[in-house]
Write a protein that holds these residues in place. Structure first.
Motif, PDB file in Angstrom:
ATOM      1  N   PRO A 259       0.820  -1.222   0.000  1.00  0.00           N
ATOM      2  CA  PRO A 259       0.000   0.000   0.000  1.00  0.00           C
ATOM      3  C   PRO A 259       0.859   1.279   0.000  1.00  0.00           C
ATOM      4  N   PHE A 260       2.038   1.162   0.590  1.00  0.00           N
ATOM      5  CA  PHE A 260       2.909   2.340   0.686  1.00  0.00           C
ATOM      6  C   PHE A 260       3.281   2.805  -0.717  1.00  0.00           C
ATOM      7  N   CYS A 261       2.980   3.985  -1.109  1.00  0.00           N
ATOM      8  CA  CYS A 261       3.179   4.621  -2.429  1.00  0.00           C
ATOM      9  C   CYS A 261       2.677   3.711  -3.551  1.00  0.00           C
TER      10      CYS A 261
ATOM     11  N   GLU B 166       0.539   4.274  -5.749  1.00  0.00           N
ATOM     12  CA  GLU B 166       0.314   4.923  -7.044  1.00  0.00           C
ATOM     13  C   GLU B 166       1.589   4.850  -7.901  1.00  0.00           C
ATOM     14  N   HIS B 167       2.724   5.050  -7.240  1.00  0.00           N
ATOM     15  CA  HIS B 167       4.003   4.966  -7.977  1.00  0.00           C
ATOM     16  C   HIS B 167       4.160   3.561  -8.547  1.00  0.00           C
ATOM     17  N   THR B 168       3.887   2.570  -7.711  1.00  0.00           N
ATOM     18  CA  THR B 168       4.046   1.163  -8.145  1.00  0.00           C
ATOM     19  C   THR B 168       3.092   0.848  -9.283  1.00  0.00           C
ATOM     20  N   MET B 169       1.867   1.371  -9.172  1.00  0.00           N
ATOM     21  CA  MET B 169       0.872   1.111 -10.216  1.00  0.00           C
ATOM     22  C   MET B 169       1.344   1.702 -11.546  1.00  0.00           C
ATOM     23  N   ARG B 170       1.895   2.886 -11.489  1.00  0.00           N
ATOM     24  CA  ARG B 170       2.392   3.524 -12.731  1.00  0.00           C
ATOM     25  C   ARG B 170       3.578   2.743 -13.285  1.00  0.00           C
ATOM     26  N   ALA B 171       4.443   2.291 -12.407  1.00  0.00           N
ATOM     27  CA  ALA B 171       5.640   1.549 -12.855  1.00  0.00           C
ATOM     28  C   ALA B 171       5.231   0.236 -13.541  1.00  0.00           C
ATOM     29  N   ILE B 172       4.174  -0.389 -13.022  1.00  0.00           N
ATOM     30  CA  ILE B 172       3.673  -1.642 -13.632  1.00  0.00           C
ATOM     31  C   ILE B 172       3.257  -1.374 -15.074  1.00  0.00           C
ATOM     32  N   ALA B 173       2.550  -0.261 -15.256  1.00  0.00           N
ATOM     33  CA  ALA B 173       2.018   0.064 -16.594  1.00  0.00           C
ATOM     34  C   ALA B 173       3.137   0.375 -17.591  1.00  0.00           C
ATOM     35  N   GLU B 174       4.307   0.721 -17.065  1.00  0.00           N
ATOM     36  CA  GLU B 174       5.413   1.085 -17.966  1.00  0.00           C
ATOM     37  C   GLU B 174       6.348  -0.086 -18.293  1.00  0.00           C
ATOM     38  N   LEU B 175       6.070  -1.227 -17.727  1.00  0.00           N
ATOM     39  CA  LEU B 175       6.959  -2.382 -17.986  1.00  0.00           C
ATOM     40  C   LEU B 175       6.873  -2.774 -19.467  1.00  0.00           C
ATOM     41  N   PRO B 176       8.012  -3.030 -20.109  1.00  0.00           N
ATOM     42  CA  PRO B 176       8.003  -3.355 -21.550  1.00  0.00           C
ATOM     43  C   PRO B 176       7.044  -4.506 -21.903  1.00  0.00           C
ATOM     44  N   SER B 177       7.033  -5.566 -21.065  1.00  0.00           N
ATOM     45  CA  SER B 177       6.207  -6.739 -21.424  1.00  0.00           C
ATOM     46  C   SER B 177       4.736  -6.544 -21.116  1.00  0.00           C
ATOM     47  N   LEU B 178       4.423  -5.463 -20.427  1.00  0.00           N
ATOM     48  CA  LEU B 178       3.002  -5.223 -20.105  1.00  0.00           C
ATOM     49  C   LEU B 178       2.479  -4.021 -20.890  1.00  0.00           C
ATOM     50  N   LYS B 179       3.171  -3.718 -22.025  1.00  0.00           N
ATOM     51  CA  LYS B 179       2.770  -2.553 -22.834  1.00  0.00           C
ATOM     52  C   LYS B 179       1.285  -2.627 -23.164  1.00  0.00           C
ATOM     53  N   GLY B 180       0.623  -1.494 -23.056  1.00  0.00           N
ATOM     54  CA  GLY B 180      -0.794  -1.478 -23.395  1.00  0.00           C
ATOM     55  C   GLY B 180      -1.694  -1.851 -22.232  1.00  0.00           C
TER      56      GLY B 180
ATOM     57  N   ASP C  75      -5.242 -11.090   2.259  1.00  0.00           N
ATOM     58  CA  ASP C  75      -4.929 -11.793   3.524  1.00  0.00           C
ATOM     59  C   ASP C  75      -3.559 -11.357   4.053  1.00  0.00           C
ATOM     60  N   ASN C  76      -2.742 -10.806   3.144  1.00  0.00           N
ATOM     61  CA  ASN C  76      -1.390 -10.387   3.556  1.00  0.00           C
ATOM     62  C   ASN C  76      -1.359  -8.891   3.890  1.00  0.00           C
ATOM     63  N   GLY C  77      -2.550  -8.274   3.905  1.00  0.00           N
ATOM     64  CA  GLY C  77      -2.623  -6.855   4.285  1.00  0.00           C
ATOM     65  C   GLY C  77      -2.151  -5.906   3.198  1.00  0.00           C
ATOM     66  N   LEU C  78      -2.183  -6.374   1.944  1.00  0.00           N
ATOM     67  CA  LEU C  78      -1.674  -5.573   0.824  1.00  0.00           C
ATOM     68  C   LEU C  78      -2.800  -5.212  -0.149  1.00  0.00           C
ATOM     69  N   TYR C  79      -2.452  -4.393  -1.139  1.00  0.00           N
ATOM     70  CA  TYR C  79      -3.445  -3.971  -2.147  1.00  0.00           C
ATOM     71  C   TYR C  79      -3.290  -4.829  -3.402  1.00  0.00           C
TER      72      TYR C  79
ATOM     73  N   CYS D 201      10.248  -2.733  -7.462  1.00  0.00           N
ATOM     74  CA  CYS D 201      10.107  -2.435  -6.033  1.00  0.00           C
ATOM     75  C   CYS D 201       8.631  -2.122  -5.748  1.00  0.00           C
ATOM     76  N   GLY D 202       8.077  -2.740  -4.724  1.00  0.00           N
ATOM     77  CA  GLY D 202       6.669  -2.469  -4.387  1.00  0.00           C
ATOM     78  C   GLY D 202       5.737  -3.570  -4.827  1.00  0.00           C
ATOM     79  N   VAL D 203       6.200  -4.410  -5.747  1.00  0.00           N
ATOM     80  CA  VAL D 203       5.382  -5.563  -6.175  1.00  0.00           C
ATOM     81  C   VAL D 203       5.709  -6.748  -5.259  1.00  0.00           C
ATOM     82  N   PHE D 204       4.690  -7.292  -4.642  1.00  0.00           N
ATOM     83  CA  PHE D 204       4.859  -8.451  -3.749  1.00  0.00           C
ATOM     84  C   PHE D 204       4.702  -9.752  -4.527  1.00  0.00           C
ATOM     85  N   GLU D 205       3.658  -9.859  -5.330  1.00  0.00           N
ATOM     86  CA  GLU D 205       3.434 -11.072  -6.128  1.00  0.00           C
ATOM     87  C   GLU D 205       2.453 -10.721  -7.258  1.00  0.00           C
TER      88      GLU D 205
END
Ligand code: DER
Length: 244
Positions: A147-149, A151-165, A189-193, A217-221
């Protein structure tokens, strides 16, 4: 047959075919896996299965198993010999031709993945609506993040080369399941988003996307289960099939 009857067929068949007395069994999460849990409880009650120990992949599966009197343990205990699971049975949100999966619709993807990694056999149970040609368009990819930051992690996910689009969306709801019913973030169950990433076209290289996600960084699974499936049991209107 209704979709529920199809789910029941594959849930029961997986247990009948793969669970033997004395085994350590990983119990999956979701509406299809719930039928497998039900079958284990029923066979134990009828004495057709004996000395089974089960490891639940979510709080709600744990509660269902407890109600059914299925003996439970956890991977967590140091003295636990239960990191050697004989078979894990679980549903999936999407299955591609290589039997790579998207899971996590029910928000239990981390405990599912670790239990299924520890299992000698991982049996996937689906109705045929889950089969697809490429992962992504049929079901958004869940990614469990801190949950900590977020929004940054969510944006970083969207910018990953293999997840384009991919279009990321924070999952809202009263709990981590896919019922988007609240305005607050769903908490696992792990208290995460959870961020769900929506795709119009298939993820071209799922294993590469999986590696890129874990590098963030910020991605758990995440919900890409690549190269883990032993077999998929599929229920359709023409009956039950299995791959391989
Ligand atoms: O959340 C999960 O991973 C579940 O196993 C999900 O993938 C399948 O849930 P369903 O059987 O209710 O469709």
């Amino acid at each position: 047959a209704t979709q529920d009857e199809l789910k029941k067929q594959v849930g029961y068949k997986a247990v009948d075919d793969y669970v033997k007395s004395g085994m350590v069994v990983g119990l999956g999460t979701g509406s299809t896996a719930a039928f497998a849990v039900e079958r284990v409880g029923q066979l134990l009650k009828e004495g057709k299965l004996t000395d089974i120990v089960a490891i639940p992949t979510s709080v709600r599966t744990k509660e269902q198993a407890e109600e059914l009197g299925i003996p439970l343990t956890t991977l967590g205990t140091p003295e636990s010999r239960f990191s050697k699971i004989d078979v894990a049975i679980d549903g999936a949100d999407a299955v591609d031709p290589q039997l790579n999966l998207i899971k996590g619709g029910g928000g239990a993807l981390f405990r599912e993945k670790i239990v299924e990694e520890c299992a000698d056999k991982f049996i996937v149970i689906v109705d045929d609506s889950k089969m697809c040609d490429g992962l992504g368009p049929s079901f958004a990819l869940p990614v469990e993040i801190a949950p900590f930051c977020w929004e940054h992690t969510m944006r970083a996910i969207a910018e990953l080369p293999s997840l384009k689009g991919g279009k990321p969306q924070l999952r809202l709801g009263s709990s981590a399941n896919n019922a988007v019913d609240g305005k607050d973030p769903a908490v696992t169950d792990n208290g995460l988003y959870i961020v769900d990433v929506f795709f119009d076209t298939p993820i071209a290289d799922a294993p590469k996307a999986a590696a890129e996600l874990k590098g963030l960084c910020g991605v758990f699974e995440h919900g890409l289960f690549c190269g883990m499936t032993t077999s998929v049991i599929i229920a359709g209107k023409d009956g039950i099939s299995q791959k391989p």
